[in-house]
Design a protein around this motif. Sequence first.
Motif, PDB file in Angstrom:
ATOM      1  N   PHE A  83      13.710   0.313 -10.822  1.00 18.02           N
ATOM      2  CA  PHE A  83      14.723   1.077 -11.557  1.00 18.02           C
ATOM      3  C   PHE A  83      14.105   2.286 -12.310  1.00 18.02           C
ATOM      4  O   PHE A  83      13.033   1.917 -12.889  1.00 18.02           O
ATOM      5  CB  PHE A  83      15.667   0.359 -12.577  1.00 18.02           C
ATOM      6  N   GLU A  84      14.515   3.400 -12.293  1.00 17.38           N
ATOM      7  CA  GLU A  84      14.030   4.711 -12.859  1.00 17.38           C
ATOM      8  C   GLU A  84      15.060   5.422 -13.768  1.00 17.38           C
ATOM      9  O   GLU A  84      16.275   5.096 -13.613  1.00 17.38           O
ATOM     10  CB  GLU A  84      13.317   5.695 -12.027  1.00 17.38           C
ATOM     11  N   TYR A  85      14.667   6.068 -14.771  1.00 16.26           N
ATOM     12  CA  TYR A  85      15.603   6.758 -15.531  1.00 16.26           C
ATOM     13  C   TYR A  85      15.224   8.213 -15.873  1.00 16.26           C
ATOM     14  O   TYR A  85      13.918   8.483 -15.959  1.00 16.26           O
ATOM     15  CB  TYR A  85      15.581   5.915 -16.957  1.00 16.26           C
ATOM     16  N   THR A  86      15.907   8.885 -15.852  1.00 17.80           N
ATOM     17  CA  THR A  86      15.812  10.507 -16.256  1.00 17.80           C
ATOM     18  C   THR A  86      16.864  10.824 -17.356  1.00 17.80           C
ATOM     19  O   THR A  86      17.966  10.278 -17.132  1.00 17.80           O
ATOM     20  CB  THR A  86      16.064  11.281 -14.966  1.00 17.80           C
ATOM     21  N   PHE A  87      16.605  11.937 -18.206  1.00 18.76           N
ATOM     22  CA  PHE A  87      17.544  12.399 -19.393  1.00 18.76           C
ATOM     23  C   PHE A  87      18.313  13.454 -18.964  1.00 18.76           C
ATOM     24  O   PHE A  87      17.398  14.372 -18.667  1.00 18.76           O
ATOM     25  CB  PHE A  87      16.673  12.358 -20.486  1.00 18.76           C
TER      26      PHE A  87
END
Length: 267
Positions: A83-87
């Motif tokens: 899992f990765e996250y970006t804003f």
Amino acid sequence: MTAPHDNRLITKAVIPAAGKGTRLLPLTKAVPKELIPLGTKPVLEHIVEEVIEAGISEVLFVISEQKTAIRTHFGDGIGSVRFEYTFQTEQKGLADAISYAQDFVGCDPFAVVLGDSIIDTNQKILPFSRVLNTFAETDAAGVIVVQKTPRDEVSRYGIVKPKDGIAPSFPIDGLVEKPDPADAPSEYAIAGRYAFDPTIFDYIRRTTPGANGELQITDSVGLMLDDGAEVWCVALQDNEIRRDIGTFESYFEALQIEINKNSNPQQ
Ligand code: UTP
């Protein structure tokens, strides 16, 4: 349809979950819409399970500074799925949220799964898997799940224009966001699951604000069609239901179905 090619195998999914959830206020003041409970787990956990069941191995969540609880909940992966996250810094619409996935996607085709809508099915092959299969078996630049909708409700959705006719999967030659019932090109509404090749990012860049003043992915797909690209749909079958939790009415409906399922687990 053509034979599947390796470069049409999709292993990456983007989950846009950065929206403000204003239609569910005050519930969503501190709790992200995607983390409100649907039975024993948050809505988004149902969605993540669907994505993993379909064989996706890398997931990017598009979130916002106000919604880091999503990262707290899911962490950096489950088993071998990363899992990765970006804003998303400003909530300019779904197409804008998807544009934040460009580095994650690179040159690969990818899926988009809305963080606020789940699909119930009792078919052997999940609708989302059918999207991935249709992408692999055609030359489509985009594939979209659609659901037959009563004509008086079409103005709530993006509606597709079938090229020849309706089938379990079928090509389209147009689509329109929130049409008047009289002008709707069909009764088939876009239902929250997509597959794209990376050309979608060019079309998102060329998209101007549309319905609600937002950058709509429906409009980006329209530009794709204008350029002559193939776009296909996967139709939900009669016993498959999209449950969108974006309004209190639809959330309560989704919750009621979940409660019934939990009290009659054999159903
Ligand atoms: P919606 O338009 O239904 O969500 O987007 P919203 O904007 O949160 O809802 P309201 O109108 O304020 O009540 C569908 C999905 O796309 C995400 C949302 O988080 C939701 O999962 N989204 C929407 C983004 O990630 N960014 C946006 O700018 C808009």
